[in-house]
Enzyme design. Sequence first.
Site, PDB file in Angstrom:
ATOM      1  N   CYS A 135      40.262  39.709  32.721  1.00 28.98           N
ATOM      2  CA  CYS A 135      41.018  39.950  34.022  1.00 28.98           C
ATOM      3  C   CYS A 135      42.638  39.636  33.270  1.00 28.98           C
ATOM      4  O   CYS A 135      42.285  37.684  33.413  1.00 28.98           O
ATOM      5  CB  CYS A 135      40.523  39.706  35.377  1.00 28.98           C
ATOM      6  SG  CYS A 135      42.064  39.250  36.447  1.00 28.98           S
TER       7      CYS A 135
ATOM      8  N   HIS B 184      36.335  42.391  37.676  1.00 27.91           N
ATOM      9  CA  HIS B 184      36.574  42.822  36.222  1.00 27.91           C
ATOM     10  C   HIS B 184      36.656  42.162  35.094  1.00 27.91           C
ATOM     11  O   HIS B 184      37.544  41.613  35.284  1.00 27.91           O
ATOM     12  CB  HIS B 184      37.781  44.437  36.848  1.00 27.91           C
ATOM     13  CG  HIS B 184      39.074  43.439  36.532  1.00 27.91           C
ATOM     14  ND1 HIS B 184      39.671  44.262  35.227  1.00 27.91           N
ATOM     15  CD2 HIS B 184      40.328  43.294  37.252  1.00 27.91           C
ATOM     16  CE1 HIS B 184      40.635  43.579  35.162  1.00 27.91           C
ATOM     17  NE2 HIS B 184      41.601  42.805  37.264  1.00 27.91           N
TER      18      HIS B 184
ATOM     19  N   ARG C 196      44.676  49.072  35.224  1.00 35.82           N
ATOM     20  CA  ARG C 196      43.610  50.149  34.715  1.00 35.82           C
ATOM     21  C   ARG C 196      42.689  50.294  36.519  1.00 35.82           C
ATOM     22  O   ARG C 196      41.698  51.167  35.185  1.00 35.82           O
ATOM     23  CB  ARG C 196      43.113  49.358  33.885  1.00 35.82           C
ATOM     24  CG  ARG C 196      43.961  48.979  32.494  1.00 35.82           C
ATOM     25  CD  ARG C 196      44.008  48.354  31.691  1.00 35.82           C
ATOM     26  NE  ARG C 196      43.133  46.871  32.443  1.00 35.82           N
ATOM     27  CZ  ARG C 196      42.975  46.445  31.360  1.00 35.82           C
ATOM     28  NH1 ARG C 196      41.904  46.063  30.313  1.00 35.82           N
ATOM     29  NH2 ARG C 196      42.671  44.474  32.491  1.00 35.82           N
TER      30      ARG C 196
ATOM     31  N   ASP D 103      45.244  44.824  38.957  1.00 42.25           N
ATOM     32  CA  ASP D 103      44.908  45.854  37.845  1.00 42.25           C
ATOM     33  C   ASP D 103      45.488  46.844  37.905  1.00 42.25           C
ATOM     34  O   ASP D 103      45.129  47.649  38.179  1.00 42.25           O
ATOM     35  CB  ASP D 103      44.265  45.540  36.627  1.00 42.25           C
ATOM     36  CG  ASP D 103      44.112  45.540  35.380  1.00 42.25           C
ATOM     37  OD1 ASP D 103      43.722  46.578  34.796  1.00 42.25           O
ATOM     38  OD2 ASP D 103      43.780  44.607  34.489  1.00 42.25           O
TER      39      ASP D 103
ATOM     40  N   CYS E 135      41.793  43.769  41.731  1.00 43.65           N
ATOM     41  CA  CYS E 135      42.408  43.232  41.789  1.00 43.65           C
ATOM     42  C   CYS E 135      43.921  44.346  41.501  1.00 43.65           C
ATOM     43  O   CYS E 135      43.529  45.261  41.203  1.00 43.65           O
ATOM     44  CB  CYS E 135      42.280  43.448  39.840  1.00 43.65           C
ATOM     45  SG  CYS E 135      43.130  41.616  38.992  1.00 43.65           S
TER      46      CYS E 135
END
Length: 127
Positions: free
Chosen positions: A105, A102, A49, A47, A45
Amino acid sequence: MPHEDIPKALLASNNNWAKGEAAKNQTYFETQAKGQAPRILWLGCSDSRLSPETILGGVQLGEVFVHRNIANVLPSNDLSSLSVITYAVEHLKVDHIFVTGHTQCGGVKGAIAAKTLGILDHWLAPI
């Protein structure tokens, strides 16, 4: 940090990193320029983080070939994903492919929400 300072700070950070790498190993950039031979393809992903390099703990540049997108959607007609996988398998000869996800999401949350997200609706439709 004020918005206008961000590009300047990133460039300074990159410059400091490059100087540090060159100080540790004078041939670092010359070696990196010769090519890559990662053993792992990481599909994950986008993302902010998450970072494969951080999650895998201690891997170095050149050891993991990475492809990321929103919600880690891998549709069969996505030329970007297909090109990355083909290049990693046929040309880089990776040994392992990790397809990751994760918790929490935002892409998955958006896909299952009863809201219109504009262009993201098309991308998240397979979910």
